[in-house]
Design a protein around this motif. Sequence first.
Motif, PDB file in Angstrom:
ATOM      1  N   ASN A 172       0.845  -1.186   0.000  1.00 55.04           N
ATOM      2  CA  ASN A 172       0.000   0.000   0.000  1.00 55.04           C
ATOM      3  C   ASN A 172       0.884   1.242   0.000  1.00 55.04           C
ATOM      4  OD1 ASN A 172      -2.171   1.708   0.213  1.00 55.04           O
ATOM      5  ND2 ASN A 172      -2.342   1.463   2.430  1.00 55.04           N
ATOM      6  N   PHE A 173       1.367   1.602  -1.153  1.00 52.95           N
ATOM      7  CA  PHE A 173       2.214   2.786  -1.310  1.00 52.95           C
ATOM      8  C   PHE A 173       1.310   3.912  -1.784  1.00 52.95           C
ATOM      9  CE2 PHE A 173       5.344   5.514  -3.394  1.00 52.95           C
ATOM     10  CZ  PHE A 173       6.394   5.474  -2.489  1.00 52.95           C
ATOM     11  N   THR A 174       1.076   4.873  -0.905  1.00 52.88           N
ATOM     12  CA  THR A 174       0.101   5.925  -1.198  1.00 52.88           C
ATOM     13  C   THR A 174       0.762   7.133  -1.848  1.00 52.88           C
ATOM     14  OG1 THR A 174       0.392   7.046   0.921  1.00 52.88           O
ATOM     15  CG2 THR A 174      -1.192   5.213   0.856  1.00 52.88           C
ATOM     16  N   ASP A 175      -0.073   8.085  -2.255  1.00 51.15           N
ATOM     17  CA  ASP A 175       0.446   9.339  -2.811  1.00 51.15           C
ATOM     18  C   ASP A 175       1.278  10.091  -1.775  1.00 51.15           C
ATOM     19  OD1 ASP A 175      -0.703   8.855  -5.250  1.00 51.15           O
ATOM     20  OD2 ASP A 175      -2.504  10.035  -4.833  1.00 51.15           O
ATOM     21  N   HIS A 176       0.913   9.956  -0.514  1.00 54.49           N
ATOM     22  CA  HIS A 176       1.691  10.606   0.546  1.00 54.49           C
ATOM     23  C   HIS A 176       3.099  10.009   0.608  1.00 54.49           C
ATOM     24  CE1 HIS A 176       2.609  12.727   4.194  1.00 54.49           C
ATOM     25  NE2 HIS A 176       2.878  11.592   4.806  1.00 54.49           N
TER      26      HIS A 176
END
Length: 156
Positions: free
Chosen positions: A72-76
Amino acid sequence: MTERIAGPMFTRPEPRSTFGGLVRALLADVPRGRVMLEALVAGERNPNVLADLAKARLRGKMPQLIEALTGNFTDHHAYLCHTMLSNIDRITHQIDQLTARIEAELAEFAGDAVERLDEITGIGPRAAQVIIAEIGLDMSRFPPRHTWPPGPGWRL
């Protein structure tokens, strides 16, 4: 503080390699992992595509790499990686500028002393610059060579 703000980069109920650990490993070896980090920052999230970008020794660990890239690599997280890569680029640029200035100053002051010291086994250009910066070029403050001990193992 960044850890508290960002939180875990990857959460999964079963214990596995963390995505955050992978990103930390890639940042530790930026030249090799840079392409993968830039792809993550650009929005690529497919673990197979990201794993294909691996170079050198990482290519031998493709199954583990694909597993580590599944997360889960988010935009943040992408923003944080982009910030870190920008800082690395900025500092690298400053180091290059300082290195050029040091070399220019030494060329004017020390002539070919850096090159002569660099010929000594074990002394590279950086070590030669440090030696010149620390002791200078005036060797008259040191005793003449014939007063030195003859070499290793010599005793009084």
